[in-house]
Design a protein around this motif. Sequence first.
Motif, PDB file in Angstrom:
ATOM      1  N   UNK A 165       0.997  -1.216   0.094  1.00 19.09           N
ATOM      2  CA  UNK A 165       0.187  -0.011   0.071  1.00 19.09           C
ATOM      3  C   UNK A 165       0.836   1.239   0.125  1.00 19.09           C
ATOM      4  N   UNK A 166       2.197   1.057  -0.025  1.00 21.45           N
ATOM      5  CA  UNK A 166       3.160   2.256  -0.180  1.00 21.45           C
ATOM      6  C   UNK A 166       3.395   3.022   0.884  1.00 21.45           C
ATOM      7  N   UNK A 167       3.237   2.370   2.273  1.00 23.89           N
ATOM      8  CA  UNK A 167       3.807   2.900   3.454  1.00 23.89           C
ATOM      9  C   UNK A 167       5.039   3.020   3.534  1.00 23.89           C
ATOM     10  N   UNK A 168       5.814   4.352   3.761  1.00 18.13           N
ATOM     11  CA  UNK A 168       7.123   4.532   3.645  1.00 18.13           C
ATOM     12  C   UNK A 168       7.839   4.057   4.872  1.00 18.13           C
ATOM     13  N   UNK A 169       7.416   4.709   6.176  1.00 16.75           N
ATOM     14  CA  UNK A 169       7.884   4.444   7.722  1.00 16.75           C
ATOM     15  C   UNK A 169       7.245   3.298   8.292  1.00 16.75           C
ATOM     16  N   UNK A 170       7.976   2.174   8.381  1.00 17.87           N
ATOM     17  CA  UNK A 170       7.406   0.976   9.010  1.00 17.87           C
ATOM     18  C   UNK A 170       8.270   0.289  10.029  1.00 17.87           C
ATOM     19  N   UNK A 171       7.757   0.328  11.372  1.00 13.38           N
ATOM     20  CA  UNK A 171       8.298  -0.465  12.166  1.00 13.38           C
ATOM     21  C   UNK A 171       7.649  -1.758  12.603  1.00 13.38           C
ATOM     22  N   UNK A 172       8.379  -2.661  13.244  1.00 15.75           N
ATOM     23  CA  UNK A 172       7.769  -4.070  13.404  1.00 15.75           C
ATOM     24  C   UNK A 172       8.321  -4.736  14.218  1.00 15.75           C
ATOM     25  N   UNK A 173       7.599  -5.169  15.460  1.00 21.91           N
ATOM     26  CA  UNK A 173       8.118  -6.249  16.467  1.00 21.91           C
ATOM     27  C   UNK A 173       8.333  -7.635  15.794  1.00 21.91           C
ATOM     28  N   UNK A 174       9.787  -7.929  16.218  1.00 22.63           N
ATOM     29  CA  UNK A 174       9.806  -9.410  16.024  1.00 22.63           C
ATOM     30  C   UNK A 174       9.971 -10.208  17.248  1.00 22.63           C
ATOM     31  N   UNK A 175       9.453 -11.414  17.145  1.00 25.20           N
ATOM     32  CA  UNK A 175       9.440 -12.138  18.674  1.00 25.20           C
ATOM     33  C   UNK A 175      10.638 -13.045  18.774  1.00 25.20           C
ATOM     34  N   UNK A 176      11.629 -13.402  17.395  1.00 23.23           N
ATOM     35  CA  UNK A 176      12.693 -14.109  17.667  1.00 23.23           C
ATOM     36  C   UNK A 176      13.639 -13.802  16.440  1.00 23.23           C
ATOM     37  N   UNK A 177      14.607 -14.539  16.284  1.00 22.72           N
ATOM     38  CA  UNK A 177      15.478 -14.205  15.045  1.00 22.72           C
ATOM     39  C   UNK A 177      14.977 -14.980  13.728  1.00 22.72           C
ATOM     40  N   UNK A 178      14.097 -15.720  13.844  1.00 21.60           N
ATOM     41  CA  UNK A 178      13.546 -16.161  12.508  1.00 21.60           C
ATOM     42  C   UNK A 178      12.637 -15.067  12.046  1.00 21.60           C
ATOM     43  N   UNK A 179      11.758 -14.635  13.032  1.00 17.53           N
ATOM     44  CA  UNK A 179      10.725 -13.424  12.850  1.00 17.53           C
ATOM     45  C   UNK A 179      11.478 -12.162  12.208  1.00 17.53           C
ATOM     46  N   UNK A 180      12.711 -11.833  12.885  1.00 19.01           N
ATOM     47  CA  UNK A 180      13.336 -10.751  12.322  1.00 19.01           C
ATOM     48  C   UNK A 180      14.075 -10.927  10.956  1.00 19.01           C
ATOM     49  N   UNK A 181      14.600 -12.303  10.637  1.00 16.33           N
ATOM     50  CA  UNK A 181      15.075 -12.418   9.546  1.00 16.33           C
ATOM     51  C   UNK A 181      14.020 -12.255   8.389  1.00 16.33           C
ATOM     52  N   UNK A 182      12.781 -12.954   8.603  1.00 12.11           N
ATOM     53  CA  UNK A 182      11.702 -12.768   7.653  1.00 12.11           C
ATOM     54  C   UNK A 182      11.419 -11.247   7.309  1.00 12.11           C
ATOM     55  N   UNK A 183      11.217 -10.290   8.269  1.00 13.34           N
ATOM     56  CA  UNK A 183      11.231  -9.051   8.238  1.00 13.34           C
ATOM     57  C   UNK A 183      12.086  -8.252   7.462  1.00 13.34           C
ATOM     58  N   UNK A 184      13.336  -8.865   7.826  1.00 16.41           N
ATOM     59  CA  UNK A 184      14.526  -8.135   7.198  1.00 16.41           C
ATOM     60  C   UNK A 184      14.193  -7.957   5.349  1.00 16.41           C
ATOM     61  N   UNK A 185      13.512  -8.990   5.208  1.00 16.73           N
ATOM     62  CA  UNK A 185      13.323  -9.213   3.616  1.00 16.73           C
ATOM     63  C   UNK A 185      12.636  -7.987   3.179  1.00 16.73           C
ATOM     64  N   UNK A 186      11.883  -7.332   3.952  1.00 16.00           N
ATOM     65  CA  UNK A 186      10.847  -6.297   3.471  1.00 16.00           C
ATOM     66  C   UNK A 186      11.654  -4.874   3.375  1.00 16.00           C
TER      67      UNK A 186
END
Length: 230
Positions: free
Chosen positions: A89-110
Amino acid sequence: MKCIIIGLGTYGRVLVDEMSALGHEVIAADSDASRVEKVKDICDAAFQIDACDELALTVLPLKKVDVVIVAIGSNLGASVRVVALLKKLGVKSIYARANDYVHKSILQAFDIEKILIPEERAARSLVRQMDLGVKTDLFRIDDNYCVYKFNIPEKFVGMFANDLHLYEDFHLKIIAVKKKEKLQNFLSIEFNASVVVNTAEEEDDQPLEPDDVLVCYGKESDFRKLCRML
């Protein structure tokens, strides 16, 4: 600052409370009606929506805020889907909570602006306090530099802050000195509070006392040297 917080579990609820208290414009969203009900009088607006549904997500003013915080932690699938939809949807500034390193690794792809791991930060802070042997609150600036707030050690009592020579000896810059003072609340009840009485730009006018607190800035390695000396 204007922000949207998606996910109103414990972490998201604290974010709403604290950011609203600081005067920021906060919009909260969750699929759980009871969670939305609890924050509706605290924030500027609260929506009960399923943020995993793209159409429902567009109800929020996504492009009229400074940041969207995805505070969903335990449901990895929901967290990832919401972040993916926000990117779509074109949101430029996104913060996201990660529960663990797997979660963090997936979010890093975005390639989002910030990934938050609150449990890791709390655990690291506790370990550092125990390891340093000094009751310390710290705020990390980067991998090397921190701001430290710690109780005055016994050997500093009676001295003036500028006479400690922390910068000359340990490369630690004193930012402020806090002392306990008696204040009154709106019910005229007295209570003790720690208030800043001296900053780096001011001359010392009071010697350090046992209940005083020092706030300083520098490398963690240099602060460890100070702790070992104490």
